[in-house]
Design an enzyme around this catalytic site. Structure first.
Site, PDB file in Angstrom:
ATOM      1  N   LYS A 215       0.716  -1.304   0.084  1.00  0.00           N
ATOM      2  CA  LYS A 215       0.084   0.126   0.194  1.00  0.00           C
ATOM      3  C   LYS A 215       1.018   1.139  -0.035  1.00  0.00           C
ATOM      4  O   LYS A 215       0.684   2.137  -0.799  1.00  0.00           O
ATOM      5  CB  LYS A 215      -0.964  -0.024   1.199  1.00  0.00           C
ATOM      6  CG  LYS A 215      -1.834   1.211   1.404  1.00  0.00           C
ATOM      7  CD  LYS A 215      -2.778   1.112   2.435  1.00  0.00           C
ATOM      8  CE  LYS A 215      -3.443   2.526   2.647  1.00  0.00           C
ATOM      9  NZ  LYS A 215      -4.413   2.593   3.914  1.00  0.00           N
ATOM     10  N   GLU A 221      10.535  -4.444   4.435  1.00  0.00           N
ATOM     11  CA  GLU A 221      10.647  -6.134   3.973  1.00  0.00           C
ATOM     12  C   GLU A 221      10.238  -6.187   2.688  1.00  0.00           C
ATOM     13  O   GLU A 221      11.241  -6.767   1.712  1.00  0.00           O
ATOM     14  CB  GLU A 221       9.580  -6.874   4.938  1.00  0.00           C
ATOM     15  CG  GLU A 221       9.724  -7.237   6.183  1.00  0.00           C
ATOM     16  CD  GLU A 221       9.397  -5.883   7.017  1.00  0.00           C
ATOM     17  OE1 GLU A 221       9.245  -4.843   6.708  1.00  0.00           O
ATOM     18  OE2 GLU A 221       9.113  -6.270   8.227  1.00  0.00           O
ATOM     19  N   GLY A 276      -4.714  -1.864   4.919  1.00  0.00           N
ATOM     20  CA  GLY A 276      -3.990  -2.996   4.516  1.00  0.00           C
ATOM     21  C   GLY A 276      -4.456  -4.533   4.756  1.00  0.00           C
ATOM     22  O   GLY A 276      -4.677  -5.122   4.104  1.00  0.00           O
ATOM     23  N   ARG A 277      -5.202  -4.433   6.141  1.00  0.00           N
ATOM     24  CA  ARG A 277      -6.002  -5.754   6.324  1.00  0.00           C
ATOM     25  C   ARG A 277      -7.386  -5.798   5.666  1.00  0.00           C
ATOM     26  O   ARG A 277      -7.770  -6.808   6.225  1.00  0.00           O
ATOM     27  CB  ARG A 277      -5.776  -6.063   8.010  1.00  0.00           C
ATOM     28  CG  ARG A 277      -6.289  -4.861   8.706  1.00  0.00           C
ATOM     29  CD  ARG A 277      -5.900  -4.973  10.208  1.00  0.00           C
ATOM     30  NE  ARG A 277      -6.471  -3.620  10.717  1.00  0.00           N
ATOM     31  CZ  ARG A 277      -5.719  -2.751  11.051  1.00  0.00           C
ATOM     32  NH1 ARG A 277      -4.447  -2.286  10.249  1.00  0.00           N
ATOM     33  NH2 ARG A 277      -6.136  -1.629  11.693  1.00  0.00           N
ATOM     34  N   GLU A 362      -4.748  -6.563  14.852  1.00  0.00           N
ATOM     35  CA  GLU A 362      -3.967  -5.322  14.334  1.00  0.00           C
ATOM     36  C   GLU A 362      -5.326  -4.169  14.342  1.00  0.00           C
ATOM     37  O   GLU A 362      -5.047  -2.912  14.707  1.00  0.00           O
ATOM     38  CB  GLU A 362      -3.381  -5.202  12.950  1.00  0.00           C
ATOM     39  CG  GLU A 362      -2.558  -4.056  12.917  1.00  0.00           C
ATOM     40  CD  GLU A 362      -1.547  -4.255  11.296  1.00  0.00           C
ATOM     41  OE1 GLU A 362      -2.433  -4.096  10.420  1.00  0.00           O
ATOM     42  OE2 GLU A 362      -0.516  -4.590  11.577  1.00  0.00           O
ATOM     43  N   HIS A 393      -5.910 -33.171  17.582  1.00  0.00           N
ATOM     44  CA  HIS A 393      -4.582 -33.979  18.082  1.00  0.00           C
ATOM     45  C   HIS A 393      -3.553 -32.971  18.699  1.00  0.00           C
ATOM     46  O   HIS A 393      -2.549 -33.548  18.865  1.00  0.00           O
ATOM     47  CB  HIS A 393      -4.154 -35.110  17.041  1.00  0.00           C
ATOM     48  CG  HIS A 393      -5.181 -35.760  16.569  1.00  0.00           C
ATOM     49  ND1 HIS A 393      -5.583 -36.879  17.132  1.00  0.00           N
ATOM     50  CD2 HIS A 393      -6.210 -35.796  15.622  1.00  0.00           C
ATOM     51  CE1 HIS A 393      -6.569 -37.666  16.563  1.00  0.00           C
ATOM     52  NE2 HIS A 393      -7.021 -36.857  15.839  1.00  0.00           N
ATOM     53  N   LYS A 518       9.348  -0.471  13.615  1.00  0.00           N
ATOM     54  CA  LYS A 518       9.912  -0.168  12.257  1.00  0.00           C
ATOM     55  C   LYS A 518      11.338   0.944  12.629  1.00  0.00           C
ATOM     56  O   LYS A 518      12.194   0.525  11.966  1.00  0.00           O
ATOM     57  CB  LYS A 518       9.011   0.296  11.448  1.00  0.00           C
ATOM     58  CG  LYS A 518       7.743  -0.643  11.124  1.00  0.00           C
ATOM     59  CD  LYS A 518       6.967  -0.044  10.242  1.00  0.00           C
ATOM     60  CE  LYS A 518       5.846  -0.962  10.061  1.00  0.00           C
ATOM     61  NZ  LYS A 518       4.739  -0.125   9.239  1.00  0.00           N
TER      62      LYS A 518
END
Ligand code: F6P
Length: 555
Positions: A215, A221, A276-277, A362, A393, A518
């Site tokens: 965005k 990263e 973003g999410r 977030e 399990h 960051k």
């Protein structure tokens, strides 16, 4: 068009009479057991089941009576939830700390819907981008778009992180059954060099398309991975010009995209009103569209839109995201519950818990309200999970007999994507679904000491084998996992988050809490690498860690 109004949030939701009524109700419910709640109310299962679009929500296995939902919806009204829903859909700047509209619902609205926000004809812009994405996806899928050497594209690498990764990878994994299986899809997110190395190791640069999704187009990263992949490509093809045929970008930041060297013609945009999410249904979904085709992507968007319509128009008492969001508030604030398990009975949904972790945590992991004052309630839920039956399990022991209460969402489907008979004549999907139903029943009703004794269980084992029950769960079912029902499930959770955030009075659309890390990472980079690092201002623990790391790296 008049500016949409944002209803004021209550100064302290816990000081309202509606909150007090719920607190009293909670005390009255006490340890009332689901066994008794069902025994006393034969119509309970039917009454506490709601439908919206193609989804069915059975919320009868919750620690509520028929009085609870009306009390919760009264709280929602005190928090102005209906007005807030309208404010969101109509483009009010409900992301107050960033002064932005929140319009992910417009990303899936039909072309002919009228919606002008801050002077922008929103559906026109959304569909212009969707049309361009469709042409591009068609060209890649048909082989009309070729790489620099004329080779057909056989692999697509999406580079992004957070919402620019989790949405596309989760939805691609979920909809693999609908994807062109001749195309290899890879998702690179982590700045750990192993991620990109593993993603590229068996790919041929000449037939690889890279989608850089960010965005902001400033994320460390993503830009680092993008640079690494660009070098891999240019080195192999021996020509900078190759970037034009192998790199496209998805972003809101055209300037940064062009500074990176990607032509504006190869950029697909979106807008600052898409968080973003909340962006998998924007151009951030380009890799998914290439994989499943534009028609299936349109079905995906139509699924979101069907749930949006339900959320906007259904009465609160019949509204799936409202019911589920209020139940989450019920447990978080009146049972002091910390975590929430999401348990999809579909291997295809194996990344859904990770996706929902970002969406929920977030969004609602906040300690101040939208007005800047401290919250007066616990907020946020710790979301976690794994697909059934693997989770059974692994961690279900704690769900059944542990000391913590963990409300759970079980997600299942009627029709399987694969019909696989077992040689004894049973159908695997029937076995799978039987497990889902068995787990919700065991959690709710458990097994008593008397029942165990009647079965002849040795007395000394009885305490170990007692299943207390009274452990709440929702069962969310859809007829089949399809692009449309996946869109409905995602939109359902987006709106659940909104409902919770509205009660808590928080801005569910900012994420200031990720910024400090960051900044510190950027500052620490040179400390790890410089010949004479400046460690002034660093704390003793960090200095010691840096020293050890530098020694290992021979610095
Ligand atoms: O660090 C958090 C975050 O800002 C998320 O909200 C977002 O989804 C992610 O980083 C990636 O951001 P971008 O798409 O701008 O690269």
């Amino acid at each position: 068009m008049s500016t949409p109004v944002i209803p004021e949030i209550p100064a302290d939701i816990t000081a309202t009479p509606e909150w007090a009524a719920l607190a009293e109700h909670r005390a009255a419910i006490g340890e009332l057991h689901l066994r008794d709640l069902f025994a006393d109310d034969p119509g309970r299962a039917e009454a506490l089941t709601a439908t919206g679009a193609d989804l069915v929500l059975d919320y009868s296995k919750h620690r509520i009576t028929r009085d609870t939902l009306p009390l919760l919806t009264a709280l929602a009204r005190a928090a102005h939830l209906p007005e807030r829903i309208e404010a969101m859909f109509s483009g009010a700047h409900i992301n107050t700390s960033e002064d932005r509209a929140v319009l992910h619902t417009a990303l899936r609205a039909p072309r002919d819907q009228a919606l002008t926000v801050d002077g922008q004809d929103v559906p026109a812009d959304v569909h212009r981008v969707l049309d361009r994405m469709g042409e591009f996806a068609d060209a890649v899928r048909s082989g009309a778009w070729t790489g620099h050497t004329g080779e057909r594209i056989r692999a697509v690498v999406n580079i992004g992180i957070g919402g620019s990764d989790l949405g596309p990878v989760m939805a691609y994994e979920a909809l693999k059954d609908y994807a062109d299986r001749d195309l290899t899809l890879r998702f690179v997110s982590n700045i750990d060099p192993t991620d990109v190395s593993e993603a590229l190791r068996d790919l041929d640069p000449a037939s690889t398309l890279v989608i850089v999704s960010s965005k902001t187009f400033t994320t460390l990263e993503t830009l680092t991975n993008a640079k690494v992949v660009r070098s891999w490509l240019v080195d192999a093809l021996g020509d900078e010009e190759a970037v034009a045929k192998h790199f496209v970008a998805v972003s809101t930041n055209a300037e940064a995209v062009s500074a990176f060297g990607i032509d504006a013609a190869n950029m697909f945009g979106f807008w600052d009103w898409v968080g973003g999410r909340y962006s998998v249904d924007s151009a951030i979904g380009l890799s998914l569209m290439v994989a499943i085709g534009k028609e299936r992507f349109a079905e995906f968007l139509a699924g979101f839109h069907a749930m949006d319509r339900h959320f906007r128009t259904a009465p609160l008492e019949e509204n799936l995201p409202v019911i589920a969001g209020l139940l989450n508030v019920w447990y978080a604030n009146f049972f002091d519950v910390q975590t929430h398990a999401v348990l999809p009975y579909s291997q295809y949904l194996h990344r859904l818990p990770a996706y929902l972790q970002q969406l929920t945590m977030e969004s609602n992991g906040k300690s101040v309200k939208a007005d800047g004052r401290p919250v007066t309630t616990a907020t946020g839920e710790i979301f976690w999970g794994e697909p059934g039956t693997n989770g059974q399990h692994a961690f279900y022991q704690l769900l059944h007999q542990g000391t913590r209460l963990v409300p759970a969402d079980f997600i299942g489907f009627g029709e399987p994507n694969h019909v696989v008979p077992v040689d004894d004549g049973t159908d695997m999907h029937d076995l799978f679904t039987a497990n889902l139903f068995a787990q919700t029943a065991a959690l709710a009703f458990g097994k008593t000491a008397e029942e165990l004794a009647a079965e002849g269980t040795p007395a000394e084992l009885i305490p170990h084998k007692v299943m207390p029950g009274n452990r709440p769960s929702s069962t969310i079912m859809a007829p089949k996992l399809t692009p449309s029902t996946l869109g409905q499930i995602i939109a359902f959770y987006e709106h659940v988050v909104f409902v919770e955030g509205s009660i808590w009075g928080i801005d569910s659309f900012d994420q200031w809490g990720v910024e400090l890390g960051k900044v510190l990472a950027r500052q620490l980079g040179p400390v790890l690498t410089a010949a004479e690092p400046d460690t002034s201002g660093l704390d003793p623990s960090t200095i010691a860690l840096v020293k050890r790391y530098r020694a290992w790296r021979g610095r």
